[in-house]
Design an enzyme around this catalytic site. Sequence first.
Site, mmCIF file in Angstrom:
data_model
loop_
_atom_site.group_PDB
_atom_site.id
_atom_site.type_symbol
_atom_site.label_atom_id
_atom_site.label_comp_id
_atom_site.label_asym_id
_atom_site.label_seq_id
_atom_site.Cartn_x
_atom_site.Cartn_y
_atom_site.Cartn_z
ATOM 1 C CB SER A 150 7.837 -4.874 9.091
ATOM 2 O OG SER A 150 7.997 -5.845 8.082
ATOM 3 C CE1 TYR A 163 11.167 -1.123 6.588
ATOM 4 C CE2 TYR A 163 11.297 -3.520 6.449
ATOM 5 C CZ TYR A 163 10.547 -2.365 6.543
ATOM 6 O OH TYR A 163 9.167 -2.441 6.604
#
Length: 265
Positions: A150, A163
């Site tokens: 990401s 995360y």
Amino acid sequence: MAALSPDAILLTGRVAVVTGAARGIGRAIAEAFEAFGAQVAVCDRDKPRRDRDQPRRDRTDQGKGGALAMTLDVRDPVAVEVFARAVAERWGRVDVLVNNAGGTFHAPFADVSAKGERTLIEENFTQVTGMIRSMLPLMGAGASIINVTSSEAHQAAPGFAVYAAMKAALESLTRSLALELAPRGIRVNAIAPDALPTEGESGVRESMPAGEFDPVRVPPLGRLGDPGDAAGAAVFLAGDLARFVTGATVHVDGGIHAAGGWRRV
């Protein structure tokens, strides 16, 4: 090595495994692989729409192109081993592994419980290492591992601290495994998507309180992308066009990573 030809973009005859393939980026990658000729094995804890009335867990399904589909939680080592055995029994090998499964929720770091932190770590990192270990015995020279990270792996992510840390860890793992597995002829790369709206991403955005930090919504290209853009990068990394590419991250984000803190006014 032979010169490249237009056929180098095809994945004909290759066996590809894609995790988290029921929707979004994973589904787009699986469908693109099939379109380019691969035999695809997919898994997800959510049932594909066509399977909702079928038994859960260890069900296998022969679909388009002889595809294999299983409903399982990639955090469950036993379920992953069952999946790996099913792939081995069907094809005896894996040529491409895409670790796409993952997830997150918005919460200030101080509000994340120990259980919530373990969930984020398992869902975004340790399940990937487990899947790679399970599939590696089936992979040989010319195989490709693609980890979906990401933009948060490369920038601050307030409200998503654990995360983002796990995605950064996955990006680091990608580079380390690229070196470890190079003698076996296995390439390891990553795709870092952003600004590709999906059902899951939209749900997380809706949970973010007004007035909090918010990532740039429109990238420098001036428009949002879609999951198919990440699928295009995956097709490239899976095949012979990327035969000399390993340890790299492809940023599929319309220029967000390149822009850093810059944004068009």
